[in-house]
Design an enzyme around this catalytic site. Sequence first.
Site, PDB file in Angstrom:
ATOM      1  N   CYS A 101     -14.688  -6.421  13.839  1.00  0.00           N
ATOM      2  CA  CYS A 101     -14.679  -5.334  14.818  1.00  0.00           C
ATOM      3  C   CYS A 101     -15.522  -4.155  14.333  1.00  0.00           C
ATOM      4  CB  CYS A 101     -13.245  -4.879  15.082  1.00  0.00           C
ATOM      5  SG  CYS A 101     -12.272  -6.069  16.041  1.00  0.00           S
ATOM      6  N   CYS A 158     -15.675  -6.606  19.371  1.00  0.00           N
ATOM      7  CA  CYS A 158     -14.420  -5.879  19.493  1.00  0.00           C
ATOM      8  C   CYS A 158     -14.539  -4.510  18.843  1.00  0.00           C
ATOM      9  CB  CYS A 158     -13.266  -6.677  18.882  1.00  0.00           C
ATOM     10  SG  CYS A 158     -13.504  -7.113  17.130  1.00  0.00           S
TER      11      CYS A 158
END
Length: 303
Positions: free
Chosen positions: A119, A200
């Site tokens: 992420c 993400c």
Amino acid sequence: MPLQQGSARTRQRTVLLVGIVVLLAALVLAVVLASLLTHGRHEVKMLKWKDRGTTKNLQEVILGRCYNYIRAQYPELGDKDCLKIWESLKDAFIYKNPCNITAEDYQPLMELASHPIPCNKSLFWSKTNDLVHRYTKSNQNFLTLEDTLLGYMADRISWCGDPSAPGINYESCPKRSECESNPGSVFWKMASKMFAESACGVVQVMLNGSIEAGAFRSSSIFGSIEVLNLNPDKVSEVHIWLMQDIGGPQSESCSGHSIQKLISILEERNFKIICEDNYRPVQLLQCVHNPDHTDCRLCTNGT
């Protein structure tokens, strides 16, 4: 009488053997003639296209890059099978018309070579190829598609098949303008979709503010695939870095028409957006090549 019957049988066998030999000779001759005709027409049958052909030593290039990636750069991916990855890539295009490639052809490759993207590290780009990859080489906090295993193996190489032997066209491959469903276009569309779906946290996109036609284009890979496949449930923010060439032209800023169009698309999909003109860490990298330019005197005004 038995002697005559034996002679008759011998003659029958002889005639049968001669017939078989003649038949085999005719078959061999037919095969040879067909081979000669095929060879003679080979250059004519090999499809001709406008782009460069398959990269020479493609297998060695793919395997070398794969092993370098999983052994030297990201040893945590050491369970990847580079030989299977190469075979799945080859199977996707060899002996196939290069204008009839489908997503299904590449699905085994995508599954074999995919890996998680941490992420906050996904960095997308459009029309900033050189700059964005110089930046990821100097800053390991971000990954472009070309910094993943799939993108790393395929970056700057080409491949396509042909229905005739040897099944790979080393002379020419189709451009996107010649046919959409060519091996390169289908591969990069699928890889880009998968890269966007895996993003993400905070994601970044580096665009070119010195392009007169506009920094954001709906027809680009970023505009037509990556933006549409970002997951609002996984991505918290989209940071736009609008970079202009040192010395200009300054064709567009964050308030420009195409950027506002991009922001509108992202807002409709419920993303939070931050846009920054000439993101300073990237601009400093630009200034390495032109340190005395006025655009690079970042500290003279006290900022």
